[in-house]
Write a protein that holds these residues in place. Structure first.
Motif, PDB file in Angstrom:
ATOM      1  N   PRO A 278       0.684  -1.139   0.005  1.00 42.99           N
ATOM      2  CA  PRO A 278       0.213   0.087  -0.056  1.00 42.99           C
ATOM      3  C   PRO A 278       0.878   1.400  -0.130  1.00 42.99           C
ATOM      4  O   PRO A 278       0.510   2.293  -0.526  1.00 42.99           O
ATOM      5  N   ARG A 279       1.838   1.377   0.563  1.00 43.37           N
ATOM      6  CA  ARG A 279       2.754   2.497   0.629  1.00 43.37           C
ATOM      7  C   ARG A 279       3.037   2.985  -0.707  1.00 43.37           C
ATOM      8  O   ARG A 279       3.553   3.948  -1.103  1.00 43.37           O
ATOM      9  N   PHE A 280       3.295   1.858  -1.678  1.00 44.68           N
ATOM     10  CA  PHE A 280       3.740   2.114  -3.044  1.00 44.68           C
ATOM     11  C   PHE A 280       2.804   2.175  -4.090  1.00 44.68           C
ATOM     12  O   PHE A 280       2.925   2.133  -5.383  1.00 44.68           O
ATOM     13  N   TRP A 281       1.502   2.268  -3.833  1.00 55.13           N
ATOM     14  CA  TRP A 281       0.212   2.060  -4.661  1.00 55.13           C
ATOM     15  C   TRP A 281       0.346   3.347  -5.595  1.00 55.13           C
ATOM     16  O   TRP A 281       0.293   3.315  -6.878  1.00 55.13           O
TER      17      TRP A 281
ATOM     18  N   ASP B   3      20.376   4.899   8.922  1.00 50.32           N
ATOM     19  CA  ASP B   3      20.507   3.465   8.077  1.00 50.32           C
ATOM     20  C   ASP B   3      19.689   3.791   6.883  1.00 50.32           C
ATOM     21  O   ASP B   3      18.523   4.059   7.054  1.00 50.32           O
ATOM     22  N   VAL B   4      20.289   3.067   5.866  1.00 46.39           N
ATOM     23  CA  VAL B   4      19.492   3.139   4.520  1.00 46.39           C
ATOM     24  C   VAL B   4      18.055   2.425   4.587  1.00 46.39           C
ATOM     25  O   VAL B   4      17.219   2.908   3.719  1.00 46.39           O
ATOM     26  N   GLU B   5      17.979   1.522   5.465  1.00 50.51           N
ATOM     27  CA  GLU B   5      16.677   0.751   5.449  1.00 50.51           C
ATOM     28  C   GLU B   5      15.626   1.619   5.834  1.00 50.51           C
ATOM     29  O   GLU B   5      14.569   1.498   5.227  1.00 50.51           O
ATOM     30  N   ARG B   6      16.102   2.401   6.980  1.00 49.73           N
ATOM     31  CA  ARG B   6      15.098   3.347   7.475  1.00 49.73           C
ATOM     32  C   ARG B   6      14.843   4.440   6.513  1.00 49.73           C
ATOM     33  O   ARG B   6      13.774   4.866   6.186  1.00 49.73           O
ATOM     34  N   ALA B   7      15.863   5.100   5.900  1.00 45.67           N
ATOM     35  CA  ALA B   7      15.645   6.141   4.669  1.00 45.67           C
ATOM     36  C   ALA B   7      14.980   5.665   3.528  1.00 45.67           C
ATOM     37  O   ALA B   7      14.035   6.418   2.937  1.00 45.67           O
ATOM     38  N   TYR B   8      14.935   4.212   3.277  1.00 49.42           N
ATOM     39  CA  TYR B   8      14.178   3.652   2.111  1.00 49.42           C
ATOM     40  C   TYR B   8      12.584   3.935   2.369  1.00 49.42           C
ATOM     41  O   TYR B   8      12.101   4.291   1.247  1.00 49.42           O
ATOM     42  N   TRP B   9      12.213   3.941   3.508  1.00 47.32           N
ATOM     43  CA  TRP B   9      10.670   4.093   3.883  1.00 47.32           C
ATOM     44  C   TRP B   9      10.208   5.593   3.702  1.00 47.32           C
ATOM     45  O   TRP B   9       9.179   5.778   3.864  1.00 47.32           O
ATOM     46  N   TRP B  10      11.154   6.428   3.820  1.00 46.80           N
ATOM     47  CA  TRP B  10      10.911   7.797   3.760  1.00 46.80           C
ATOM     48  C   TRP B  10      10.515   8.279   2.208  1.00 46.80           C
ATOM     49  O   TRP B  10       9.888   9.087   1.884  1.00 46.80           O
ATOM     50  N   TYR B  11      10.949   7.373   1.356  1.00 46.74           N
ATOM     51  CA  TYR B  11      10.817   7.825  -0.051  1.00 46.74           C
ATOM     52  C   TYR B  11       9.511   7.950  -0.638  1.00 46.74           C
ATOM     53  O   TYR B  11       9.168   8.605  -1.496  1.00 46.74           O
ATOM     54  N   PRO B  12       8.421   6.979  -0.024  1.00 42.21           N
ATOM     55  CA  PRO B  12       7.064   7.226  -0.458  1.00 42.21           C
ATOM     56  C   PRO B  12       6.690   8.621  -0.308  1.00 42.21           C
ATOM     57  O   PRO B  12       6.074   9.276  -1.060  1.00 42.21           O
TER      58      PRO B  12
END
Length: 280
Positions: A16-19, A250-259
């Motif tokens: 859903p974050r990427f819809w 951490d890049v894994e955390r940053a990744y979820w900011w991109y939406p």
């Protein structure tokens, strides 16, 4: 699996974050293609947006998860924000049905949009599925992720009656390449452990940051060739990835900011196009 459990699982599988990664480019494409306000309400495009908002995501990520089931056993990301593939007959049938529903946009959009729709369905399938399985070949995995901008190109073609500007199409493709490769950084170690070769595993984390910076800088240049203001908005991406690289985040955390970043950039582009339309 009970019906309610399947529904929850399918919604999780659809990310859903990427819809808006598929439907959002369509809204941007419509806003820039329209020359009058009534053109914003094209019924065929509305139907296509509905398909790319949910069924297309179920198909795209369902195919991905089905063919990555063994690999994802060791991927910690699947324990939190995503879900591991459940080899359930009903789930498989829903994923296939969502793929078949891809015929609907062909029925409601003009033939000028069909090459973009066909390109999406081809890449959405062969990114993960044999025989091509682009995701396991460095650089082809990145290049094939231009699939995310093809719905937007289809919407632009449907509303304007012409193909999108080549510079904008190239810029958007570079944007998608950067997004894909940045999202692969958290998976470098699980992918290497599973013997999967990607652009990120080939380059390593440090050089992958540089690759993403280059893709997003090229995206900004492409859009700037159409309008310097568009390039300025897209410059948020190379700036952001440079900031993440130089920070302790951490890049894994940053990744979820991109939406969030994608939503803000997409909304800015769309509102700018609507302002142009309303104010001549």
């Amino acid at each position: 699996m009970a019906a309610a459990g399947r529904l929850r699982y399918l919604l999780t599988l659809s990310r859903p974050r990427f819809w808006l990664y598929l439907a959002g480019p369509m809204l941007v494409g419509v806003a820039f293609a329209a020359e009058t306000v009534p053109e914003l309400y094209d019924p065929g495009v509305a139907v296509a947006v509905a398909y790319f908002l949910l069924p297309a995501n179920v198909y795209l990520y369902g195919v991905n998860d089905a063919f990555d089931a063994e690999i994802d056993e060791s991927n910690p990301k699947k324990e939190r924000k995503e879900a591991r593939w459940r080899d359930d007959g009903v789930v498989r049938a829903v994923v296939v049905a969502c793929g078949l529903l891809g015929a609907v946009p062909f029925a409601v959009l003009p033939s000028l949009a069909w090459p973009y729709l066909a390109g999406f369905l081809f890449l959405a399938t062969e990114y993960s599925a044999p025989p091509l399985r682009f995701k396991t070949t460095p650089f082809l995995d990145s290049l094939s992720n231009g699939l995310y901008i093809l719905p937007g190109a289809a919407a632009y073609a449907a509303v304007s009656g012409s193909h999108p500007p080549a510079a904008a199409l190239a810029g958007a493709w570079f944007w998608a390449m950067g997004m894909h490769t940045f999202s692969a950084i958290p998976d470098v170690e699980p992918d290497r452990a599973a013997g999967i070769r990607t652009t990120a595993t080939f380059l390593g984390e440090r050089r992958t940051y540089a690759y993403c910076f280059g893709c997003w800088a090229a995206a900004a240049v492409g859009f700037a060739l159409v309008d310097v203001r568009l390039g300025a908005v897209l410059s948020a991406y190379p700036v952001a990835v440079a900031a993440v690289f130089r920070s302790d985040v951490d890049v894994e955390r940053a990744y979820w900011w991109y939406p969030v970043l994608n939503t803000v950039v997409g909304a800015t582009l769309t509102l700018g196009a609507l302002w142009r339309l309303v104010n001549g």
